[in-house]
Design a protein around this motif. Structure first.
Motif, PDB file in Angstrom:
ATOM      1  N   LYS A  82       0.835  -1.200   0.000  1.00 34.22           N
ATOM      2  CA  LYS A  82       0.000   0.000   0.000  1.00 34.22           C
ATOM      3  C   LYS A  82       0.873   1.255   0.000  1.00 34.22           C
ATOM      4  O   LYS A  82       1.982   1.242   0.543  1.00 34.22           O
ATOM      5  CB  LYS A  82      -0.871   0.038   1.258  1.00 34.22           C
ATOM      6  N   PRO A  83       0.359   2.374  -0.546  1.00 32.23           N
ATOM      7  CA  PRO A  83       1.063   3.651  -0.391  1.00 32.23           C
ATOM      8  C   PRO A  83       1.116   4.047   1.087  1.00 32.23           C
ATOM      9  O   PRO A  83       0.196   3.758   1.848  1.00 32.23           O
ATOM     10  CB  PRO A  83       0.203   4.631  -1.191  1.00 32.23           C
ATOM     11  N   GLU A  84       2.194   4.705   1.488  1.00 30.24           N
ATOM     12  CA  GLU A  84       2.348   5.052   2.903  1.00 30.24           C
ATOM     13  C   GLU A  84       1.363   6.135   3.348  1.00 30.24           C
ATOM     14  O   GLU A  84       0.982   6.164   4.523  1.00 30.24           O
ATOM     15  CB  GLU A  84       3.772   5.517   3.196  1.00 30.24           C
ATOM     16  N   CYS A  85       0.944   7.014   2.432  1.00 30.38           N
ATOM     17  CA  CYS A  85       0.108   8.156   2.821  1.00 30.38           C
ATOM     18  C   CYS A  85      -1.025   8.379   1.826  1.00 30.38           C
ATOM     19  O   CYS A  85      -1.048   9.401   1.140  1.00 30.38           O
ATOM     20  CB  CYS A  85       0.929   9.441   2.921  1.00 30.38           C
ATOM     21  N   GLU A  86      -1.955   7.461   1.719  1.00 33.16           N
ATOM     22  CA  GLU A  86      -3.098   7.654   0.838  1.00 33.16           C
ATOM     23  C   GLU A  86      -4.359   7.120   1.503  1.00 33.16           C
ATOM     24  O   GLU A  86      -4.315   6.127   2.244  1.00 33.16           O
ATOM     25  CB  GLU A  86      -2.905   6.939  -0.500  1.00 33.16           C
ATOM     26  N   ASP A  87      -5.473   7.790   1.243  1.00 32.45           N
ATOM     27  CA  ASP A  87      -6.776   7.309   1.665  1.00 32.45           C
ATOM     28  C   ASP A  87      -7.565   6.882   0.433  1.00 32.45           C
ATOM     29  O   ASP A  87      -7.084   6.974  -0.698  1.00 32.45           O
ATOM     30  CB  ASP A  87      -7.531   8.410   2.418  1.00 32.45           C
ATOM     31  N   ALA A  88      -8.793   6.428   0.654  1.00 31.64           N
ATOM     32  CA  ALA A  88      -9.728   6.099  -0.428  1.00 31.64           C
ATOM     33  C   ALA A  88      -9.224   4.970  -1.325  1.00 31.64           C
ATOM     34  O   ALA A  88      -9.619   4.867  -2.483  1.00 31.64           O
ATOM     35  CB  ALA A  88     -10.037   7.348  -1.273  1.00 31.64           C
ATOM     36  N   SER A  89      -8.330   4.136  -0.809  1.00 32.71           N
ATOM     37  CA  SER A  89      -7.758   3.001  -1.561  1.00 32.71           C
ATOM     38  C   SER A  89      -6.986   3.436  -2.799  1.00 32.71           C
ATOM     39  O   SER A  89      -6.794   2.654  -3.745  1.00 32.71           O
ATOM     40  CB  SER A  89      -8.851   2.000  -1.963  1.00 32.71           C
ATOM     41  N   ILE A  90      -6.539   4.684  -2.820  1.00 30.43           N
ATOM     42  CA  ILE A  90      -5.711   5.157  -3.928  1.00 30.43           C
ATOM     43  C   ILE A  90      -4.411   4.357  -3.954  1.00 30.43           C
ATOM     44  O   ILE A  90      -3.767   4.143  -2.928  1.00 30.43           O
ATOM     45  CB  ILE A  90      -5.423   6.659  -3.786  1.00 30.43           C
ATOM     46  N   GLY A  91      -4.029   3.880  -5.130  1.00 28.44           N
ATOM     47  CA  GLY A  91      -2.799   3.111  -5.277  1.00 28.44           C
ATOM     48  C   GLY A  91      -2.927   1.646  -4.931  1.00 28.44           C
ATOM     49  O   GLY A  91      -1.929   0.921  -4.895  1.00 28.44           O
ATOM     50  N   ILE A  92      -4.175   1.185  -4.681  1.00 23.86           N
ATOM     51  CA  ILE A  92      -4.388  -0.232  -4.355  1.00 23.86           C
ATOM     52  C   ILE A  92      -5.239  -0.876  -5.443  1.00 23.86           C
ATOM     53  O   ILE A  92      -6.324  -0.375  -5.766  1.00 23.86           O
ATOM     54  CB  ILE A  92      -5.079  -0.389  -2.988  1.00 23.86           C
ATOM     55  N   HIS A 123      12.010  -6.437  -2.855  1.00 22.97           N
ATOM     56  CA  HIS A 123      12.035  -6.268  -4.314  1.00 22.97           C
ATOM     57  C   HIS A 123      10.638  -5.908  -4.839  1.00 22.97           C
ATOM     58  O   HIS A 123      10.488  -5.003  -5.673  1.00 22.97           O
ATOM     59  CB  HIS A 123      12.532  -7.557  -4.974  1.00 22.97           C
ATOM     60  N   LYS A 124       9.613  -6.566  -4.328  1.00 28.51           N
ATOM     61  CA  LYS A 124       8.261  -6.315  -4.811  1.00 28.51           C
ATOM     62  C   LYS A 124       7.714  -4.972  -4.321  1.00 28.51           C
ATOM     63  O   LYS A 124       6.916  -4.335  -5.020  1.00 28.51           O
ATOM     64  CB  LYS A 124       7.347  -7.476  -4.408  1.00 28.51           C
ATOM     65  N   ILE A 125       8.137  -4.534  -3.160  1.00 28.97           N
ATOM     66  CA  ILE A 125       7.773  -3.182  -2.705  1.00 28.97           C
ATOM     67  C   ILE A 125       8.365  -2.157  -3.655  1.00 28.97           C
ATOM     68  O   ILE A 125       7.697  -1.213  -4.081  1.00 28.97           O
ATOM     69  CB  ILE A 125       8.265  -2.931  -1.262  1.00 28.97           C
ATOM     70  N   LYS A 126       9.648  -2.351  -4.013  1.00 26.65           N
ATOM     71  CA  LYS A 126      10.318  -1.416  -4.929  1.00 26.65           C
ATOM     72  C   LYS A 126       9.640  -1.416  -6.293  1.00 26.65           C
ATOM     73  O   LYS A 126       9.450  -0.343  -6.906  1.00 26.65           O
ATOM     74  CB  LYS A 126      11.785  -1.801  -5.071  1.00 26.65           C
ATOM     75  N   GLU A 152       6.475   0.629  -5.959  1.00 25.68           N
ATOM     76  CA  GLU A 152       6.786   2.061  -5.850  1.00 25.68           C
ATOM     77  C   GLU A 152       7.096   2.653  -7.219  1.00 25.68           C
ATOM     78  O   GLU A 152       6.645   3.762  -7.555  1.00 25.68           O
ATOM     79  CB  GLU A 152       7.961   2.267  -4.900  1.00 25.68           C
ATOM     80  N   ASP A 153       7.866   1.928  -8.016  1.00 28.26           N
ATOM     81  CA  ASP A 153       8.207   2.408  -9.356  1.00 28.26           C
ATOM     82  C   ASP A 153       6.963   2.497 -10.243  1.00 28.26           C
ATOM     83  O   ASP A 153       6.843   3.415 -11.069  1.00 28.26           O
ATOM     84  CB  ASP A 153       9.226   1.476 -10.006  1.00 28.26           C
TER      85      ASP A 153
END
Length: 330
Positions: free
Chosen positions: A144-154, A170-173, A176-177
């Protein structure tokens, strides 16, 4: 007639708004209408990174209080706390939670570390080289993104299988990319999703009827998560097949009592005010707090408003209760 200000993000003319941004405009209209029904004159203000402009507008307007609907500024959710800090700096009464609660609830790894420190069960996680709890491998994690609400980025690709710590990093990186946001990984709890909403109640707080998000006819290869598609893409399979239910069996009573107790505990330790929603995942053995939403959505179809309706409260009733909990107004 007293004036109330409703503050929302500025959207440039002609911008194609995302579904969650359209939702913010809906909230602005609904809250403004409710405040007018409660006898207030309402002024809508728009927030950019020019905080001095907003400060001058507020000082000139001198409203009785503000409703802060700014969840991000220029697509950055981490900046939402800046508006709350500004309002506190100029001693402006504001509906909902203070800046401290907004920061802790918006920065997800900090929120989880805080819950662990205060003894609230939450899934183990990994962020920036440090783990919150004992990581297990191989296992499923949700990134998940560290600072997002509303399920943005999921989305459905957020759920991954990690064979070891190196694989997880590796999968986190990779994630992020892909989404261009800082991310963390959280142990995936493959179970039920429960929401507990809380609103002000004459100097105290009331726990509203619990809700469960159902995952109906999900294929075996489709993750049972409430991702961005499930929340905002109304014609999608994920959205149509994740209805909210208020029906529970008698066998759920013990779990629900624990959820309500944990929800109120989370509400208090974060220092929430006015209203909040606490989200849980439950497996066969434990109930986990996923996050505390200090200023959750107040759209007509949102979880908190739906829970309030189960108790017979109108939209105006909810807004009236939130306003009644604002410090410094009569």
């Amino acid at each position: 007639m007293k004036t109330a200000a409703v503050i929302r993000p500025y959207y440039p003319p002609g911008k194609k708004l995302a579904e969650d941004e359209e939702d913010t405009l809906d909230q602005t209209r609904l809250i403004s209408s409710a405040l007018k029904n409660l006898g207030y004159k309402v002024k809508e203000l728009q927030c950019t990174l020019n905080f001095e402009k907003l400060r001058k507008e507020l000082v000139k307007l001198n409203p009785a209080f503000c409703f802060n609907l700014v969840e991000d500024i220029e697509d950055s959710s981490s900046l939402c706390v800046a508006v709350a800090l500004l309002l506190e700096h100029i001693k402006m009464p504001v509906a909902g939670s203070p800046s401290s609660a907004l920061y802790l609830s918006t920065h997800k790894p900090a929120a989880k570390a805080f819950m662990q420190y205060r003894g609230i069960p939450t899934p183990v996680f990994f962020f920036e080289g440090s783990s919150g709890g004992n990581l297990a491998f191989p296992a499923q994690y949700i990134i998940k993104p560290e600072c997002e609400d509303a399920s943005i980025g999921i989305d459905h690709d957020s759920l991954i299988q990690a064979e070891n710590l190196s694989d997880l990093q590796h999968k986190i990186k990779q994630r992020e990319d892909l989404i261009e946001k800082k991310c963390f990984a959280e142990e995936f709890i493959n179970g039920r999703e429960i929401n507990i909403s809380i609103i002000a109640d004459n100097g105290s707080y009331e726990i509203l009827p619990p809700a469960e998000i159902l995952f109906i006819d999900f294929p075996a290869d489709k993750p049972k998560i409430l991702d961005y598609e499930a929340k905002w893409c109304y014609d999608s399979f994920a959205c149509r097949n994740t209805p909210r239910s208020f029906k529970f069996d008698s066998t759920d009573q013990k779990m629900l009592e624990r959820a309500q107790k944990l929800a109120m505990q989370a509400f208090k330790i974060y220092g929430c005010r006015g209203y909040a929603r606490i989200d849980f995942r439950a497996d066969e053995s434990e109930l986990y707090v996923i996050e505390t939403n200090a200023n959750p959505c107040l759209a007509e179809e949102c979880g908190l408003i739906a829970s309030a309706a189960q108790r017979g409260y109108s939209y105006d009733d909810v807004i009236k209760r939130i306003v009644s909990d604002i410090p410094g107004i009569s």
